[in-house]
Design a protein around this motif. Structure first.
Motif, PDB file in Angstrom:
ATOM      1  N   ARG A  47       0.815  -1.219   0.000  1.00 55.35           N
ATOM      2  CA  ARG A  47       0.000   0.000   0.000  1.00 55.35           C
ATOM      3  C   ARG A  47       0.849   1.269   0.000  1.00 55.35           C
ATOM      4  NH1 ARG A  47      -5.580  -0.450   2.011  1.00 55.35           N
ATOM      5  NH2 ARG A  47      -6.105  -2.650   2.262  1.00 55.35           N
ATOM      6  N   ASP A  48       1.979   1.241   0.677  1.00 55.58           N
ATOM      7  CA  ASP A  48       2.840   2.416   0.747  1.00 55.58           C
ATOM      8  C   ASP A  48       3.882   2.443  -0.360  1.00 55.58           C
ATOM      9  OD1 ASP A  48       1.515   3.309   3.032  1.00 55.58           O
ATOM     10  OD2 ASP A  48       2.806   2.125   4.347  1.00 55.58           O
ATOM     11  N   GLY A  49       3.779   1.501  -1.281  1.00 55.73           N
ATOM     12  CA  GLY A  49       4.744   1.416  -2.372  1.00 55.73           C
ATOM     13  C   GLY A  49       5.965   0.611  -1.961  1.00 55.73           C
ATOM     14  N   ALA A  50       6.582  -0.023  -2.917  1.00 51.47           N
ATOM     15  CA  ALA A  50       7.796  -0.795  -2.661  1.00 51.47           C
ATOM     16  C   ALA A  50       8.746  -0.631  -3.836  1.00 51.47           C
ATOM     17  CB  ALA A  50       7.465  -2.273  -2.468  1.00 51.47           C
ATOM     18  N   VAL A  51      10.020  -0.436  -3.539  1.00 45.01           N
ATOM     19  CA  VAL A  51      11.046  -0.432  -4.578  1.00 45.01           C
ATOM     20  C   VAL A  51      11.059  -1.828  -5.194  1.00 45.01           C
ATOM     21  CG1 VAL A  51      13.514  -0.201  -5.034  1.00 45.01           C
ATOM     22  CG2 VAL A  51      12.394   1.303  -3.376  1.00 45.01           C
ATOM     23  N   ALA A  52      11.125  -1.914  -6.514  1.00 54.17           N
ATOM     24  CA  ALA A  52      10.917  -3.205  -7.167  1.00 54.17           C
ATOM     25  C   ALA A  52      11.953  -3.498  -8.242  1.00 54.17           C
ATOM     26  CB  ALA A  52       9.516  -3.263  -7.773  1.00 54.17           C
ATOM     27  N   TRP A 100      -8.925  -1.288  -8.024  1.00 54.36           N
ATOM     28  CA  TRP A 100      -9.078  -1.340  -6.570  1.00 54.36           C
ATOM     29  C   TRP A 100      -8.106  -0.387  -5.887  1.00 54.36           C
ATOM     30  CZ3 TRP A 100      -6.005  -2.590  -2.381  1.00 54.36           C
ATOM     31  CH2 TRP A 100      -6.671  -2.793  -1.164  1.00 54.36           C
ATOM     32  N   LEU A 101      -6.861  -0.374  -6.319  1.00 54.70           N
ATOM     33  CA  LEU A 101      -5.874   0.526  -5.721  1.00 54.70           C
ATOM     34  C   LEU A 101      -6.285   1.987  -5.889  1.00 54.70           C
ATOM     35  CD1 LEU A 101      -2.615  -1.282  -6.888  1.00 54.70           C
ATOM     36  CD2 LEU A 101      -3.369  -1.030  -4.518  1.00 54.70           C
ATOM     37  N   GLU A 102      -6.786   2.322  -7.062  1.00 54.12           N
ATOM     38  CA  GLU A 102      -7.224   3.700  -7.290  1.00 54.12           C
ATOM     39  C   GLU A 102      -8.344   4.070  -6.318  1.00 54.12           C
ATOM     40  OE1 GLU A 102      -8.546   6.492 -11.069  1.00 54.12           O
ATOM     41  OE2 GLU A 102      -9.342   4.457 -10.924  1.00 54.12           O
ATOM     42  N   GLU A 103      -9.276   3.156  -6.086  1.00 57.26           N
ATOM     43  CA  GLU A 103     -10.373   3.420  -5.152  1.00 57.26           C
ATOM     44  C   GLU A 103      -9.864   3.637  -3.720  1.00 57.26           C
ATOM     45  OE1 GLU A 103     -13.121   0.210  -5.442  1.00 57.26           O
ATOM     46  OE2 GLU A 103     -13.741   0.714  -7.488  1.00 57.26           O
ATOM     47  N   GLN A 104      -8.733   3.029  -3.404  1.00 56.64           N
ATOM     48  CA  GLN A 104      -8.140   3.193  -2.072  1.00 56.64           C
ATOM     49  C   GLN A 104      -7.227   4.413  -1.991  1.00 56.64           C
ATOM     50  OE1 GLN A 104      -9.404   0.878   0.093  1.00 56.64           O
ATOM     51  NE2 GLN A 104     -10.438   0.228  -1.789  1.00 56.64           N
ATOM     52  N   GLY A 105      -7.084   5.138  -3.088  1.00 58.66           N
ATOM     53  CA  GLY A 105      -6.212   6.310  -3.113  1.00 58.66           C
ATOM     54  C   GLY A 105      -4.737   5.945  -3.171  1.00 58.66           C
ATOM     55  N   ILE A 106      -4.442   4.800  -3.753  1.00 64.24           N
ATOM     56  CA  ILE A 106      -3.069   4.302  -3.827  1.00 64.24           C
ATOM     57  C   ILE A 106      -2.588   4.340  -5.266  1.00 64.24           C
ATOM     58  CG2 ILE A 106      -1.571   2.295  -3.465  1.00 64.24           C
ATOM     59  CD1 ILE A 106      -3.636   1.363  -1.329  1.00 64.24           C
ATOM     60  N   GLY A 107      -1.448   4.982  -5.500  1.00 68.47           N
ATOM     61  CA  GLY A 107      -0.898   5.012  -6.846  1.00 68.47           C
ATOM     62  C   GLY A 107       0.085   6.153  -7.026  1.00 68.47           C
ATOM     63  N   LEU A 108       0.659   6.205  -8.207  1.00 62.15           N
ATOM     64  CA  LEU A 108       1.568   7.286  -8.570  1.00 62.15           C
ATOM     65  C   LEU A 108       0.753   8.538  -8.863  1.00 62.15           C
ATOM     66  CD1 LEU A 108       4.509   8.134  -9.380  1.00 62.15           C
ATOM     67  CD2 LEU A 108       3.921   7.410 -11.707  1.00 62.15           C
ATOM     68  N   VAL A 109       1.063   9.629  -8.174  1.00 59.67           N
ATOM     69  CA  VAL A 109       0.313  10.873  -8.367  1.00 59.67           C
ATOM     70  C   VAL A 109       0.718  11.502  -9.693  1.00 59.67           C
ATOM     71  CG1 VAL A 109      -0.174  13.164  -7.457  1.00 59.67           C
ATOM     72  CG2 VAL A 109       0.159  11.242  -5.884  1.00 59.67           C
ATOM     73  N   VAL A 110      -0.284  11.721 -10.552  1.00 60.18           N
ATOM     74  CA  VAL A 110      -0.042  12.355 -11.854  1.00 60.18           C
ATOM     75  C   VAL A 110      -1.061  13.484 -12.014  1.00 60.18           C
ATOM     76  CG1 VAL A 110       1.035  10.415 -13.054  1.00 60.18           C
ATOM     77  CG2 VAL A 110      -1.436  10.506 -12.913  1.00 60.18           C
ATOM     78  N   GLY A 111      -0.666  14.674 -11.599  1.00 64.46           N
ATOM     79  CA  GLY A 111      -1.605  15.790 -11.670  1.00 64.46           C
ATOM     80  C   GLY A 111      -2.769  15.556 -10.736  1.00 64.46           C
ATOM     81  N   ARG A 112      -3.986  15.528 -11.290  1.00 62.04           N
ATOM     82  CA  ARG A 112      -5.187  15.353 -10.477  1.00 62.04           C
ATOM     83  C   ARG A 112      -5.557  13.882 -10.270  1.00 62.04           C
ATOM     84  NH1 ARG A 112      -9.365  19.958 -12.844  1.00 62.04           N
ATOM     85  NH2 ARG A 112      -8.045  21.789 -12.396  1.00 62.04           N
ATOM     86  N   GLY A 140      -9.048 -10.063 -10.396  1.00 60.84           N
ATOM     87  CA  GLY A 140      -7.980  -9.286  -9.778  1.00 60.84           C
ATOM     88  C   GLY A 140      -8.507  -8.340  -8.722  1.00 60.84           C
ATOM     89  N   TYR A 141      -9.647  -7.720  -9.012  1.00 57.04           N
ATOM     90  CA  TYR A 141     -10.276  -6.804  -8.058  1.00 57.04           C
ATOM     91  C   TYR A 141     -10.665  -7.541  -6.777  1.00 57.04           C
ATOM     92  CZ  TYR A 141     -13.398  -3.094  -6.366  1.00 57.04           C
ATOM     93  OH  TYR A 141     -14.006  -2.112  -5.616  1.00 57.04           O
ATOM     94  N   GLN A 142     -11.304  -8.713  -6.944  1.00 56.66           N
ATOM     95  CA  GLN A 142     -11.755  -9.447  -5.773  1.00 56.66           C
ATOM     96  C   GLN A 142     -10.589  -9.962  -4.935  1.00 56.66           C
ATOM     97  OE1 GLN A 142     -14.986  -9.534  -4.815  1.00 56.66           O
ATOM     98  NE2 GLN A 142     -14.082 -10.329  -2.921  1.00 56.66           N
ATOM     99  N   ALA A 143      -9.492 -10.341  -5.591  1.00 52.19           N
ATOM    100  CA  ALA A 143      -8.306 -10.765  -4.838  1.00 52.19           C
ATOM    101  C   ALA A 143      -7.838  -9.641  -3.918  1.00 52.19           C
ATOM    102  CB  ALA A 143      -7.195 -11.176  -5.802  1.00 52.19           C
ATOM    103  N   CYS A 144      -7.908  -8.410  -4.397  1.00 54.66           N
ATOM    104  CA  CYS A 144      -7.518  -7.258  -3.571  1.00 54.66           C
ATOM    105  C   CYS A 144      -8.488  -7.031  -2.423  1.00 54.66           C
ATOM    106  CB  CYS A 144      -7.426  -6.003  -4.429  1.00 54.66           C
ATOM    107  SG  CYS A 144      -6.109  -6.030  -5.659  1.00 54.66           S
ATOM    108  N   VAL A 145      -9.785  -7.175  -2.695  1.00 54.66           N
ATOM    109  CA  VAL A 145     -10.786  -7.018  -1.640  1.00 54.66           C
ATOM    110  C   VAL A 145     -10.501  -7.977  -0.487  1.00 54.66           C
ATOM    111  CG1 VAL A 145     -13.241  -7.332  -1.082  1.00 54.66           C
ATOM    112  CG2 VAL A 145     -12.573  -6.153  -3.199  1.00 54.66           C
ATOM    113  N   ASP A 146     -10.065  -9.172  -0.829  1.00 57.65           N
ATOM    114  CA  ASP A 146      -9.836 -10.210   0.173  1.00 57.65           C
ATOM    115  C   ASP A 146      -8.416 -10.205   0.745  1.00 57.65           C
ATOM    116  OD1 ASP A 146     -12.423 -11.047  -0.239  1.00 57.65           O
ATOM    117  OD2 ASP A 146     -11.880 -12.601  -1.679  1.00 57.65           O
TER     118      ASP A 146
END
Length: 355
Positions: A47-52, A100-112, A140-146
Motif C-alpha cells: 500500500r505504501d509502495g515498494a522499490v521493485a 481497486w488501488l485507485e479506489e483506495q487512493g493508492i498510486g503514482l500521483v499524476v496531476g489530479r 484481480g479486483y476481488q483478490a484485492c478485496v480479500d
C-alpha cells in the motif's frame, strides 16, 4: 464495482508452517480461485509502495509493466504485483488490481489523478479444463478485496490452482503443482517469498536432493526423475512451448535501492534452480519479482539478503508442492506429491526450518 466472481472454499493448510511473505512488514496478499476450472490469481500488495525489480529467465514469458522496473527507468516504486493463471489472458487481472488501488487512493500521483503501478506475470494453465475460463479484471479486483496480512493459503489456490509440474514426458505423466510461501528473519530483517510453480521440470527438495514431485513412471505410480532420464538418453515428448512457467515475488522490509531490488530478483532464480530441474527452459517463462518495503528502516548487506532470498524462494517452491492436492479434470487425473507411494514418510526438511 465489478461483479464479484464465484469463489470456492480454500483447501486445508499443510500441518507445518515455513512462514509467509506476509511476515514482511508492508506486504499483504489476496487470492482469487475460480470455480469453473482450476485457475486464479494471487496479488501481492504494498500500500505504501515498494522499490521493485524483476528478472525473466524463462524463454516463454508473459508479463506486463516489467520494463519500467529496470534500474535506469523512471518509476521508483510499485503498489502491487499480480501473479495469474490463464496465460496471456490472465494479464487482464492486473487491470482490476489497478481499479481497486485507485479506489483506495493508492498510486503514482499524476496531476489530479493516480496511476497505480502493477507489474504482472502469468503462467499457462489452459490445458486444465475450459480455456474460456480465466482470471479477468473482476478476479484481480476481488483478490484485492480479500487481501490481508494473514498467511496466504497454499496449494490449489490463486495462481497455483491449475499449475502442474513434471511435464517433460507428457501431460499424462505430470503431477499437481501449486502456490507456496515462506519467510526468514535474520538480524532484524525479514525476507519472504510467494511462488506459483507450474514447471516443465521436477521439483527437488534442496536439503535432501530428492525429487518431491515431477514426471511419473509409465505406470504412473512412481517418480521418473527427469534429470536422470534425460541424461540416460530417454527423449522427452514434445510439449508445447510456453505451457509451463514458475512465477513469484520475493519481498523484504529492508531498505533497498532499485538496483539492489533488481539484483535480488536475479538471485531469486538461484532458489528456483535449487528446487526445479530442469529450470529456465525454452518451454518455461520463469519470472521473479523483488520488492523492498523499507518498513524495518534497516539496511542489510547484499550477501546476507541474497542468501535469504534464494533460500525462501526454494522453500516456497517445495511448500507449493507439499500443499498441493490431486485434481481430476475432463477425465485427466493429476496426483499430488502425497499421493505417490514413494513419497510417503517424513516431511522433507527443506519445507520448514527456522523463520
Amino acid at each position: 464495482m465489478p461483479q464479484r466472481p464465484t469463489e470456492i472454499p480454500l483447501p486445508s493448510q499443510p500441518p507445518a508452517s515455513a512462514g509467509a511473505i506476509t511476515d514482511v512488514a508492508g506486504i499483504e496478499v489476496g487470492q482469487f480461485t475460480h470455480t469453473g476450472r482450476p485457475t486464479g490469481c494471487s496479488v501481492v500488495i504494498a500500500r505504501d509502495g515498494a522499490v521493485a525489480g524483476v528478472d525473466v529467465r524463462g524463454a516463454a514469458p508473459g508479463t506486463r509493466e516489467t520494463e519500467l522496473l529496470h534500474p535506469s527507468n523512471l518509476v521508483q516504486k510499485v503498489h502491487a504485483v499480480a501473479l495469474c493463471g490463464g496465460s496471456a489472458w490472465g494479464l487482464d487481472a492486473a487491470s482490476g488490481v489497478m481499479r481497486w488501488l485507485e479506489e483506495q487512493g493508492i498510486g503514482l500521483v499524476v496531476g489530479r489523478g493516480l496511476v497505480p503501478i502493477v507489474p504482472a506475470a502469468v503462467l499457462f494453465d489452459l490445458h486444465v479444463g475450459d480455456t474460456h475460463i480465466r482470471p479477468d479484471a473482476a478476479a484481480g479486483y476481488q483478490a484485492c478485496v480479500d487481501a490481508s496480512r494473514a498467511a496466504p493459503a497454499e496449494g490449489n489456490v490463486g495462481a497455483g490452482a491449475g499449475a502442474l509440474v513434471g511435464k517433460l514426458y507428457g501431460l499424462g505423466r505430470a503431477m499437481k503443482g501449486g502456490i507456496g510461501t515462506a519467510s526468514l528473519r535474520v538480524d532484524g530483517v525479514t525476507v519472504g517469498a510467494l511462488v506459483a510453480c507450474n514447471a516443465v521440470g521436477d521439483v527437488i527438495d534442496p536439503d535432501t536432493a530428492q525429487v518431491v514431485a515431477g514426471a511419473r513412471t509409465p505406470d504412473g505410480t512412481g517418480l521418473l526423475d527427469t534429470r536422470r532420464a534425460v541424461l540416460a538418453g530417454l527423449p522427452p515428448s514434445s510439449p508445447l512451448a510456453g505451457t509451463n512457467t514458475t512465477i513469484g515475488v520475493v519481498a523484504t522490509d529492508a531498505v533497498l535501492t532499485k538496483a539492489q531490488a533488481h539484483r535480488l530478483a536475479q538471485v531469486a532464480h538461484d532458489g528456483l534452480a535449487r528446487s526445479i530441474n530442469p529450470v529456465h527452459t525454452m518451454l518455461d517463462g520463469d519470472t521473479m519479482f523483488a520488492l523492498g518495503t523499507g518498513a524495518s528502516g534497516r539496511t542489510s548487506d547484499m550477501t546476507t539478503l541474497s542468501v535469504l532470498v534464494a533460500e525462501v524462494t526454494a522453500r516456497a517452491v517445495v511448500r507449493a508442492i507439499l500443499a498441493a492436492r490431486a485434481i481430476t479434470v475432463d477425465g485427466m487425473h493429476w496426483p499430488a506429491a502425497h499421493d505417490i507411494g514413494a513419497l510417503r514418510g517424513p516431511r522433507p526438511t527443506g519445507a520448514g526450518g527456522p523463520r
